[in-house]
Structures are given as structure tokens and as C-alpha cells.
Design a protein around this motif. Structure first.
Motif, mmCIF file in Angstrom:
data_model
loop_
_atom_site.group_PDB
_atom_site.id
_atom_site.type_symbol
_atom_site.label_atom_id
_atom_site.label_comp_id
_atom_site.label_asym_id
_atom_site.label_seq_id
_atom_site.Cartn_x
_atom_site.Cartn_y
_atom_site.Cartn_z
ATOM 1 N N ASP A 105 -19.928 4.495 -63.834
ATOM 2 C CA ASP A 105 -18.920 3.732 -63.107
ATOM 3 C C ASP A 105 -18.244 2.694 -63.997
ATOM 4 O OD1 ASP A 105 -17.557 2.694 -60.747
ATOM 5 O OD2 ASP A 105 -18.885 0.975 -61.020
ATOM 6 N N LYS A 106 -16.919 2.717 -64.031
ATOM 7 C CA LYS A 106 -16.187 1.835 -64.939
ATOM 8 C C LYS A 106 -16.364 0.358 -64.564
ATOM 9 C CE LYS A 106 -11.532 1.522 -62.926
ATOM 10 N NZ LYS A 106 -10.087 1.672 -63.221
ATOM 11 N N THR A 126 -15.052 6.576 -59.330
ATOM 12 C CA THR A 126 -15.787 5.332 -59.548
ATOM 13 C C THR A 126 -16.701 5.094 -58.357
ATOM 14 O OG1 THR A 126 -14.325 3.770 -58.374
ATOM 15 C CG2 THR A 126 -13.666 4.418 -60.614
ATOM 16 N N THR A 160 -21.043 9.612 -59.600
ATOM 17 C CA THR A 160 -20.733 8.356 -60.268
ATOM 18 C C THR A 160 -21.828 7.352 -59.941
ATOM 19 O OG1 THR A 160 -19.109 6.567 -60.579
ATOM 20 C CG2 THR A 160 -19.233 7.565 -58.390
ATOM 21 N N TYR A 182 -15.192 9.615 -67.152
ATOM 22 C CA TYR A 182 -14.263 8.979 -66.214
ATOM 23 C C TYR A 182 -12.831 9.448 -66.436
ATOM 24 C CZ TYR A 182 -11.016 5.636 -64.286
ATOM 25 O OH TYR A 182 -9.955 5.086 -63.625
#
Length: 298
Positions: free
Chosen positions: A127-128, A250, A104, A244
Motif C-alpha cells: 500500500d502506497k 491501495t 494490497t 502499484y
């Protein structure tokens, strides 16, 4: 600078009667010795992020084992060569890039290139939190553009950046009154909340794909250029963003570790060189097996 346990170097110097630079050399020696003995043979999920090493544009890239929640490598810079150096370091600790199945990271072109070249078998999850950060920046651009013609938007920046649950009562009332004005900023804000809801509540990849694709159409139809630009970013990084909803990983752990790195910088008020800085990071967050040195109490 702090040693493990929280005592500043200068205070430790006063207590034990040793000079600051000698203490640094001692700590560098034992940290590096302990780091060489670390075993990374089980590392399979990796988080990558950069953080500033000092004021200005000086950076280090941090690699974390997501399963063990520890930093396993730090190196100067934030380009593709940082991942090359990590790939070279891993075998020295019994690790193998073949074992890394998930990464991530943010959507840095350098990181993407480095991962593709040196860990080609790993699945990449963008990564959100970084994705939502970009969306927040797009919302803020809409607000800035609109505020040039609309005085009602003066001083409202943080209303649009926060989620409703994080607003005070007065802020929420202000936001609700602005939303009733049919503002572009309000449209962008609602699109942001809708996008976040997909991240927060969608429980499978197939459903997420349908919802993300529908959101992209809404973004295009909004007529808001910063939002449309963000939508194009999603399309250009689609696979990593959709990953994701399968991996559920994350960079939050890495971000948390970076906050500790920030504390190291603030307490240190400067450090002699990048080696000192990296070793202090290892000392704090690399779970090293170090000898015990009793320190007189103050």
C-alpha cells in the motif's frame, strides 16, 4: 455501543425495556445468521489491514472486498494465522483463494508470509500510503537528529510531515525560510516530495521503475541515514512496491472502513468481548441482509 441507525445500546434499552446484554445476544444472533448467508464467490481484489480493537496492544485484522467496498472478514490478531483463518472462511461463502488475483496490504512480515502460504497466486501490492508513512517517519528522524544541534528546528515537526499545499501561509513561509538554510531536514523533505511525485504522476510501470531507481541513488548519496534505511526497505520490498504502478490498488478503502471501526469503538466505550466487536463491524460495513425491527421513536 451503537446499533445500525446510530442508537446506543443503553438508549435502546431504555426505549424498548430490554437489558443491554440481551440486546447484544439478539444482535449477535441475527448478524451471525446473515453473515453465514453472504456470498464471496466474486471476490478477486482484497485489501488487508489491522486495527486496534481496544486500548493497549489488542488488534483485529480486517479483510475487505475492494470492488464491493465492504468488509468481508474480521478476525482477532495481526499475525500470519489471520490470513490462514480467512482462507478457511472463504469457501464457506462460495469463495476460493484461487479467485483472488490482487492483494494490497502493508509490509508486515506476518502478512507477507500469510499471503505467500495461503494465496500464492495473488499479486501483492504494498500500500502506497503505508510506504509514504514510513518515508515520513524517516524524514522526522532526520529532523529529530538535526534539531539536537539546530534550535531553528524547534516546533517544526509538522512542517516537514505535510505537503506544501496543506500548509497555512505562515507555515509555508516558515518552511521556505528553513529550506534556504541548507538543512538536512530540508534535503530529506525534498526527497520525500520527489518520491511522492512518482506515486502521484507516473502513469506506467516502466517509467516508474526508472524513476524509483534514480530516487534510490539520490537517497544513498544524501548521506542521511534514516533516508538510506528507507531506501533499503524499498529494495527489500521492491516487487510489491512496483506492483502499484500496474494494479493501482491501495488500502485506502480499508483505511476508510477502519475509521468507521474507530467510531464504533469510541461510541461503544467498551464492549463485552471480541465477538460483540466483530459483529458490530459486520453490522455496519458488511452489507448484511437483516430482518427489519421497528424501534419506537424517541
Amino acid at each position: 455501543m451503537m446499533i445500525k441507525g446510530g442508537m446506543p445500546f443503553l438508549e435502546l434499552e431504555r426505549v424498548i425495556g430490554e437489558y443491554d446484554n440481551r440486546l447484544r445476544r439478539i444482535i449477535d444472533h441475527y448478524v451471525e445468521k446473515a453473515y453465514k448467508e453472504k456470498n464471496f464467490s466474486t471476490v478477486s481484489q482484497l485489501g488487508i489491514d489491522e486495527t486496534s480493537s481496544k486500548k493497549g496492544h489488542k488488534y483485529v485484522t480486517v479483510f475487505a472486498d475492494l470492488d464491493e467496498r465492504e468488509i468481508i472478514y474480521v478476525t482477532e490478531g495481526k499475525d500470519a494465522s489471520t490470513i490462514a483463518r480467512f482462507a478457511d472462511e472463504l469457501p464457506k461463502h462460495g469463495g476460493d483463494v484461487i479467485n483472488i488475483t490482487e492483494i494490497t496490504m502493508d509490509m508486515s512480515t506476518s502478512f507477507i508470509k500469510g499471503a505467500a502460504n495461503h494465496m500464492p497466486d495473488a499479486e501483492v501490492t504494498f500500500d502506497k500510503f503505508h510506504v509514504v508513512k514510513l518515508l515520513n517517519e524517516a524524514v522526522d528522524k532526520v529532523r529529530r537528529n538535526e534539531s539536537k544541534q539546530n534550535p531553528f528546528l524547534k516546533g517544526t515537526r509538522y512542517l516537514w510531515l505535510k505537503n506544501p499545499k496543506n500548509l497555512t501561509k505562515s507555515q509555508l513561509e516558515k518552511l521556505q525560510s528553513l529550506e534556504s538554510e541548507n538543512l538536512d531536514s530540508a534535503k530529506a523533505y525534498q526527497l520525500k516530495l520527489t518520491f511522492q511525485d512518482i506515486y502521484n504522476h507516473c502513469d506506467n510501470a516502466e517509467k516508474a521503475e526508472i524513476l524509483i531507481d534514480s530516487w534510490l541513488k539520490l537517497a544513498d548519496e544524501s548521506g542521511l541515514e534514516p533516508i538510506k534505511d528507507f531506501a533499503n526497505t524499498i529494495r527489500n520490498h521492491y516487487d510489491g512496491i512496483m506492483r502499484y504502478f500496474t494494479s493501482r490498488i491501495t488500502s485506502g478503502i480499508v483505511e476508510g472502513l477502519n475509521s468507521i471501526i474507530g467510531k464504533i469503538k469510541r461510541v461503544a466505550r467498551g464492549y463485552r468481548n471480541i465477538r460483540n466487536f466483530i459483529n458490530m463491524i459486520y453490522l455496519r460495513k458488511c452489507k448484511l441482509m437483516l430482518p427489519s425491527f421497528p424501534v419506537p421513536s424517541l
